[in-house]
Scaffold this motif. Sequence first.
Motif, mmCIF file in Angstrom:
data_model
loop_
_atom_site.group_PDB
_atom_site.id
_atom_site.type_symbol
_atom_site.label_atom_id
_atom_site.label_comp_id
_atom_site.label_asym_id
_atom_site.label_seq_id
_atom_site.Cartn_x
_atom_site.Cartn_y
_atom_site.Cartn_z
ATOM 1 N N ASP A 219 0.853 -1.179 0.000
ATOM 2 C CA ASP A 219 0.000 0.000 0.000
ATOM 3 C C ASP A 219 0.900 1.243 0.000
ATOM 4 O OD1 ASP A 219 -1.782 1.992 0.452
ATOM 5 O OD2 ASP A 219 -2.338 1.347 2.489
ATOM 6 N N ALA A 220 0.788 2.050 -1.036
ATOM 7 C CA ALA A 220 1.671 3.212 -1.171
ATOM 8 C C ALA A 220 1.594 4.128 0.047
ATOM 9 C CB ALA A 220 1.322 3.990 -2.437
ATOM 10 N N ALA A 221 0.414 4.212 0.627
ATOM 11 C CA ALA A 221 0.231 5.127 1.754
ATOM 12 C C ALA A 221 1.029 4.697 2.986
ATOM 13 C CB ALA A 221 -1.263 5.221 2.099
ATOM 14 N N SER A 222 1.467 3.430 3.008
ATOM 15 C CA SER A 222 2.209 2.953 4.182
ATOM 16 C C SER A 222 3.693 3.334 4.119
ATOM 17 C CB SER A 222 2.098 1.423 4.275
ATOM 18 O OG SER A 222 2.842 0.812 3.219
ATOM 19 N N ILE A 223 4.132 3.903 2.996
ATOM 20 C CA ILE A 223 5.562 4.194 2.827
ATOM 21 C C ILE A 223 5.879 5.617 3.293
ATOM 22 C CG2 ILE A 223 7.480 4.279 1.182
ATOM 23 C CD1 ILE A 223 5.850 2.356 -0.607
ATOM 24 N N ARG A 224 6.924 5.729 4.096
ATOM 25 C CA ARG A 224 7.390 7.041 4.563
ATOM 26 C C ARG A 224 8.824 7.258 4.054
ATOM 27 N NH1 ARG A 224 5.106 5.007 9.576
ATOM 28 N NH2 ARG A 224 6.927 5.369 10.887
ATOM 29 N N PRO A 225 9.336 8.481 4.141
ATOM 30 C CA PRO A 225 10.713 8.699 3.679
ATOM 31 C C PRO A 225 11.663 7.710 4.366
ATOM 32 C CG PRO A 225 9.667 10.797 4.146
ATOM 33 C CD PRO A 225 8.719 9.728 4.626
ATOM 34 N N THR A 226 12.493 7.063 3.567
ATOM 35 C CA THR A 226 13.298 5.943 4.050
ATOM 36 C C THR A 226 14.786 6.254 3.914
ATOM 37 O OG1 THR A 226 11.515 4.428 3.431
ATOM 38 C CG2 THR A 226 13.699 3.458 3.706
ATOM 39 N N VAL A 227 15.557 5.840 4.901
ATOM 40 C CA VAL A 227 17.017 6.018 4.849
ATOM 41 C C VAL A 227 17.688 4.719 5.296
ATOM 42 C CG1 VAL A 227 16.964 8.497 5.323
ATOM 43 C CG2 VAL A 227 17.110 6.897 7.231
ATOM 44 N N THR A 228 18.897 4.479 4.825
ATOM 45 C CA THR A 228 19.631 3.313 5.306
ATOM 46 C C THR A 228 20.446 3.711 6.534
ATOM 47 O OG1 THR A 228 21.513 3.797 3.873
ATOM 48 C CG2 THR A 228 19.816 2.301 3.006
ATOM 49 N N TRP A 229 20.689 2.741 7.384
ATOM 50 C CA TRP A 229 21.516 2.999 8.573
ATOM 51 C C TRP A 229 22.758 2.113 8.577
ATOM 52 C CZ3 TRP A 229 22.184 -1.500 11.196
ATOM 53 C CH2 TRP A 229 21.217 -2.507 10.986
ATOM 54 N N GLY A 230 22.825 1.157 7.632
ATOM 55 C CA GLY A 230 23.892 0.152 7.703
ATOM 56 C C GLY A 230 24.738 0.079 6.459
ATOM 57 N N GLN B 32 19.284 -2.590 4.935
ATOM 58 C CA GLN B 32 19.312 -2.084 6.316
ATOM 59 C C GLN B 32 18.772 -0.659 6.295
ATOM 60 O OE1 GLN B 32 23.491 -3.012 6.986
ATOM 61 N NE2 GLN B 32 22.926 -4.700 8.352
ATOM 62 N N ALA B 33 17.447 -0.565 6.215
ATOM 63 C CA ALA B 33 16.799 0.731 6.030
ATOM 64 C C ALA B 33 15.640 0.888 7.007
ATOM 65 C CB ALA B 33 16.291 0.843 4.598
ATOM 66 N N ILE B 34 15.360 2.118 7.374
ATOM 67 C CA ILE B 34 14.215 2.417 8.247
ATOM 68 C C ILE B 34 13.538 3.700 7.758
ATOM 69 C CG2 ILE B 34 14.975 1.309 10.391
ATOM 70 C CD1 ILE B 34 16.168 4.011 11.233
ATOM 71 N N PHE B 35 12.308 3.924 8.226
ATOM 72 C CA PHE B 35 11.673 5.217 7.990
ATOM 73 C C PHE B 35 12.435 6.259 8.808
ATOM 74 C CE2 PHE B 35 7.518 2.672 7.481
ATOM 75 C CZ PHE B 35 7.688 2.583 6.102
ATOM 76 N N ILE B 36 12.444 7.472 8.308
ATOM 77 C CA ILE B 36 13.233 8.529 8.943
ATOM 78 C C ILE B 36 12.832 8.758 10.408
ATOM 79 C CG2 ILE B 36 11.697 10.308 7.942
ATOM 80 C CD1 ILE B 36 15.440 10.735 8.728
ATOM 81 N N ASP B 37 11.582 8.471 10.743
ATOM 82 C CA ASP B 37 11.154 8.715 12.132
ATOM 83 C C ASP B 37 11.206 7.461 13.002
ATOM 84 O OD1 ASP B 37 9.172 7.562 10.667
ATOM 85 O OD2 ASP B 37 7.713 9.167 10.921
ATOM 86 N N GLU B 38 11.856 6.406 12.517
ATOM 87 C CA GLU B 38 11.998 5.192 13.334
ATOM 88 C C GLU B 38 13.351 5.174 14.045
ATOM 89 O OE1 GLU B 38 10.268 1.201 11.660
ATOM 90 O OE2 GLU B 38 11.010 2.391 9.986
ATOM 91 N N ALA B 39 13.462 4.274 15.034
ATOM 92 C CA ALA B 39 14.740 4.057 15.704
ATOM 93 C C ALA B 39 15.492 2.940 14.980
ATOM 94 C CB ALA B 39 14.512 3.667 17.160
ATOM 95 N N MET B 40 16.802 2.972 15.050
ATOM 96 C CA MET B 40 17.601 1.919 14.425
ATOM 97 C C MET B 40 17.426 0.620 15.218
ATOM 98 S SD MET B 40 21.012 4.031 13.353
ATOM 99 C CE MET B 40 21.081 5.178 14.740
ATOM 100 N N PRO B 41 17.357 -0.514 14.512
ATOM 101 C CA PRO B 41 17.007 -1.762 15.187
ATOM 102 C C PRO B 41 18.095 -2.257 16.140
ATOM 103 C CG PRO B 41 17.645 -2.181 12.922
ATOM 104 C CD PRO B 41 17.585 -0.697 13.075
#
Lengths: 199, 469
Positions: B280-291, B296-305
Amino acid sequence: MSLAKITRIPGRALAVPGDDIDTDRIIPARFLRCVTFDGLGEHAFRDERFTPEGVAREHPMNRPDAREASILVSGQNFGCGSSREHAPQSLWRFGFKAIIAGSFAEIFFGNSTGIGVPCVTLGPGDLAALTAWVQANPAGEVAVDLEAMTVSAGGKVMRAAMPDSARSSLTAGKWDSIADLLEGGAETGRVAKTLPYVA
Amino acid sequence: MAKTLFQKVWDAHAVRLLPNGQTQLFIGTHLIHEVTSPQAFGMIRDLGLKVRYPHRTFATVDHIVPTNELREPYSDPIAQEMIEALRKNTRDHGIRFFDTNTGAQGIVHMVGPEQGITQPGTTIACGDSHTATHGAFGAIAFGIGTTQVRDVLATQTLALSPLKVRRIEVNGALAPGVYAKDVILHIIRLLGVNGGLGYAYEYAGSTFDNFSLEERMTVCNMSIEGGARCGYVNPDQKTFDYLKGRPHAPKAAEWDAAVARWRSFASDPGCAYDDIVRIDAASIRPTVTWGITPGQAIFIDEAMPVPATLKDGDRATAEEAYRHMKLAPGLPIKGTKVDVAFLGSCTNGRISDLREVARHLKGRKVKAGLKAIVVPGSQITAAQAEKEGLAEVFRDAGFEWRGAGCSMCLAMNPDKLVGDQLCASSSNRNFKGRQGSITGRTVLMSPLMVAAAAITGEVADAREVFGIR
Ligand code: SF4
C-alpha cells in the motif's frame, strides 16, 4: 574450444565468514582502474586485509600459507552488488579454484563459473561445520566434487548444490560459453531478421 | 496462453537451447563503458573474432571521468588510458561512442533512454549491474560480466537461464515528500537484499501507472540491490510519449508500427506469476539506510534496530554495520551529523530529481562546513538544468555544480569521501568503502532528503525541513 574438464577440486580451504559480502569488498573500485585483469590477485579483499596505510590486518587471507589454499568458504549472498568480473578474477588469481558458500548473487555466480571457478552451496548446518573445521585445520584437505556433488572434509562428506547447467558445463569442459554461442551463428542471424529494431 | 512481458521478450529473442540446458538469447542492444569493456575487446582480439553487429553496441564513458575538469590528459593516468582504450576500441570496431565532446555523454543508464536507444520489448545487456534501469521502458535488461561482454560483442547473444517473475504491485498515492526512491528502499527492506535471487521483478499497480518514466527508472535501477537481476514496468502511453522524437526512436512511418509492437509486449491480463507481493503506497514514509547493505533501512522517524531483536542471519551483519557506521542501536537516525551531501548517480541524477530539489531549495543555504555536490547524470541533463536555471539555484545554495558522470557513487574518479566522513547520498549502494574511503559512511535516501541533510547538516526529515505536508 576444448577446455579442461573441471570435475574435482581438492586442496586446502580458507574461510572468510560473513553474509552479503559484496564485490566492492572483494575488489575495491579503485582497482577497476585498469585495462587488463593481470595483477588483480594481489588486491583481493584489499581493504579488509590492509589498513589505508598498507599495514596488514588480522585476516585469514594474510596468513603466510593463504595462497596455498584453493577453496574459499564464505556465507550467504556471496558476491552481491556490482557486476564487476574483476571480483572472481581477483579471487582466481589469488589462488582460489572453487568457492563454497550458503548462496551466491547471480551475476557473480555467472561470472565465476564462466571463467571456470565452480560455486557450490551447502546447507546452513554443513556450512557452519565446514567453516569451523577449516578454521581448526588450515592445512587439512577439502575436496569439491562436481560429479558426486559433494564437499568432503575431515572424513565427512556433505551434499552440495549447484544449478545443473553450470555444473554440466564445468564437468564437460564447456564452461566458456563462446564456442557454443558461435556455433549458433546462423540461427542468431535468423532471429536478428525477425526483430525490427535490430535490422 | 496469457504471458508475462518477460516471457514474451524471452521467446522473441530465444535463438536455441544450448547443450547445458541454458538458452542462447539474442541481445538486441548492447551498452558498454570504459570499466568492464577493455578486457572484453582484448579477449575477442586474442580469439581472432570480430564484433558481429557493431551498430547494436553503444558506448559512453562515465565511471572514471572527472566532474570538475574535463581537460585531458586527466590527472589520473590510468583514467586517461581507460578512456583512450575505449576510443580506440570503438573506432576500430565501428561502434558509436558518446564521448565527452559530444554533448551527449553521461552515465550509461541515462544515455540509453535519452537517446531513445532503450525501447520496449527489447533485450539489453551492459557490463554493469544497474542495467535493470532500462526495464522502466518494458525492456529485459541484464547486468553482465566482462566475459559475457565478450560474448555479446562476438555473437550478439548470451547463454542464460530464464528467470521466475515476481509481480510487485504498489497501489495508491504516495504521501507528500515520499518518492520513488523511498518505494524501492522500502521494497528491498521488505523482501531482503537476496529476496530477488532467481527472479525478474515486474513493478506494477496504480503507483507505477502514475509514475513518470524517470521515477520508474529510479525503482528499476535498484532491482539488483534486492537481488533481482532484472526489473521492469509494462510499457504504456507514457513510455511511448517519452520516446517520441528521440534520436534513436523509430521515425515517421515506422512509429505507429513500433508502438503497436511495443504495446503487444505488455504482460497479458490473467497471466501467471511465480509470486505476487502487494504494498500500500500510503504505508511508505521517507526511508534512509543505517547500515552497510541497502536492505538495512528504516523510515526517517523510526529508531535503528537492536541486533538482538533481528533474525539469526541478519544479526551479525547488523553488528558489523553498527561498528562501521559508528551508530548506536535503538536510537533515531534523525539528527546524525552529516559531512557530505551527494546528489547524483544513475538512481537519482535525472532532470526530474534536480527540478524537485531546486523547487524546495530556492533561498536556502547549505550548512557551513558541509561539502555538497550535485552531479547531473548526463551532459544533456546538465545542459537542461542550466537552461531552466536549476544549476543557479544549486550554486546559490552553496552546492558545487559538477559535470556529468558517476562521481561519488563509487568514487573511481577524484570525487571521494575522506576518512570516516558520513555522506547523505542519492545513490544506490552503501557498501563499506563504496564512496572512496575505507572508513567512509553512506546513508542512502531520496534527493530531497539529501538536500534536507545539506541544509541542516544532519540526517533530517525533508518534510519538516521544507514544510511539506
Ligand atoms: S552511477 Fe553508480 S551505480 Fe550507476 S553506473 Fe555509475 S557507478 Fe554504477
